[in-house]
Motif scaffolding. Structure first.
Motif, mmCIF file in Angstrom:
data_model
loop_
_atom_site.group_PDB
_atom_site.id
_atom_site.type_symbol
_atom_site.label_atom_id
_atom_site.label_comp_id
_atom_site.label_asym_id
_atom_site.label_seq_id
_atom_site.Cartn_x
_atom_site.Cartn_y
_atom_site.Cartn_z
ATOM 1 N N PRO A 1 0.825 -1.209 0.000
ATOM 2 C CA PRO A 1 0.000 0.000 0.000
ATOM 3 C C PRO A 1 0.863 1.265 0.000
ATOM 4 O O PRO A 1 1.999 1.259 0.497
ATOM 5 C CB PRO A 1 -0.823 -0.089 1.275
ATOM 6 C CG PRO A 1 -0.348 -1.272 2.029
ATOM 7 C CD PRO A 1 0.670 -1.993 1.212
ATOM 8 N N ALA A 2 0.328 2.345 -0.553
ATOM 9 C CA ALA A 2 1.038 3.624 -0.615
ATOM 10 C C ALA A 2 1.444 4.110 0.771
ATOM 11 O O ALA A 2 2.470 4.767 0.925
ATOM 12 C CB ALA A 2 0.177 4.666 -1.315
ATOM 13 N N SER A 3 0.672 3.764 1.782
ATOM 14 C CA SER A 3 0.984 4.205 3.147
ATOM 15 C C SER A 3 2.306 3.616 3.652
ATOM 16 O O SER A 3 2.901 4.138 4.582
ATOM 17 C CB SER A 3 -0.149 3.829 4.096
ATOM 18 O OG SER A 3 -0.340 2.425 4.110
ATOM 19 N N GLN A 4 2.792 2.539 3.038
ATOM 20 C CA GLN A 4 4.044 1.907 3.455
ATOM 21 C C GLN A 4 5.226 2.313 2.573
ATOM 22 O O GLN A 4 6.341 1.824 2.765
ATOM 23 C CB GLN A 4 3.898 0.393 3.420
ATOM 24 C CG GLN A 4 2.934 -0.141 4.442
ATOM 25 C CD GLN A 4 2.783 -1.647 4.333
ATOM 26 O OE1 GLN A 4 3.481 -2.306 3.580
ATOM 27 N NE2 GLN A 4 1.847 -2.197 5.085
ATOM 28 N N LEU A 5 5.013 3.217 1.610
ATOM 29 C CA LEU A 5 6.065 3.576 0.661
ATOM 30 C C LEU A 5 7.320 4.099 1.342
ATOM 31 O O LEU A 5 8.432 3.686 1.015
ATOM 32 C CB LEU A 5 5.545 4.608 -0.347
ATOM 33 C CG LEU A 5 6.526 5.024 -1.432
ATOM 34 C CD1 LEU A 5 6.967 3.825 -2.257
ATOM 35 C CD2 LEU A 5 5.913 6.081 -2.322
ATOM 36 N N GLU A 6 7.167 4.985 2.309
ATOM 37 C CA GLU A 6 8.341 5.565 2.980
ATOM 38 C C GLU A 6 9.206 4.498 3.651
ATOM 39 O O GLU A 6 10.429 4.596 3.630
ATOM 40 C CB GLU A 6 7.917 6.627 3.982
ATOM 41 C CG GLU A 6 7.400 7.881 3.296
ATOM 42 C CD GLU A 6 6.995 8.947 4.274
ATOM 43 O OE1 GLU A 6 7.836 9.820 4.553
ATOM 44 O OE2 GLU A 6 5.853 8.893 4.752
#
Length: 100
Positions: free
Chosen positions: A9-14
């Motif tokens: 998910p984008a929320s885990q990108l960092e």
């Protein structure tokens, strides 16, 4: 053949960009994604109104995509951040879209 891509998910990108393609922690310290150079690209999604009919109109819509170019000790790498950037783009994104 391209190597397989990890899906998350984008929320885990960092946190995901802290690891390279080999699954090892990037050298040179933690990568601050928001500090990486912002790039943009416009692609087009097209559909044929009536594919079975010869001469049917083709309609296309622009699709804006965003990327960040970051650096670690091994050099530069690029990450697509379209979903991560969110609905409200930072000021630098607006500037980049006007110059692209």
């Amino acid at each position: 053949m391209t190597p397989p891509c990890r899906v998350f998910p984008a929320s885990q990108l960092e946190s995901e960009i802290q690891v390279n393609d080999d699954g090892r922690r990037r050298k040179g310290g933690k990568i601050d994604l928001s500090a990486c150079e912002l790039l943009s690209m416009v692609q087009y999604e097209c559909k044929i109104d009536h594919p079975e009919a010869s001469g049917s109109p083709v309609r296309c819509w622009p699709v804006q995509r965003w990327f960040r170019r970051c650096r670690d000790n091994r050099g530069a790498f690029t990450v697509e951040t379209t979903m991560w950037e969110g609905k409200t783009l930072p000021v630098e994104a607006e500037k980049a879209s006007k110059t692209s």
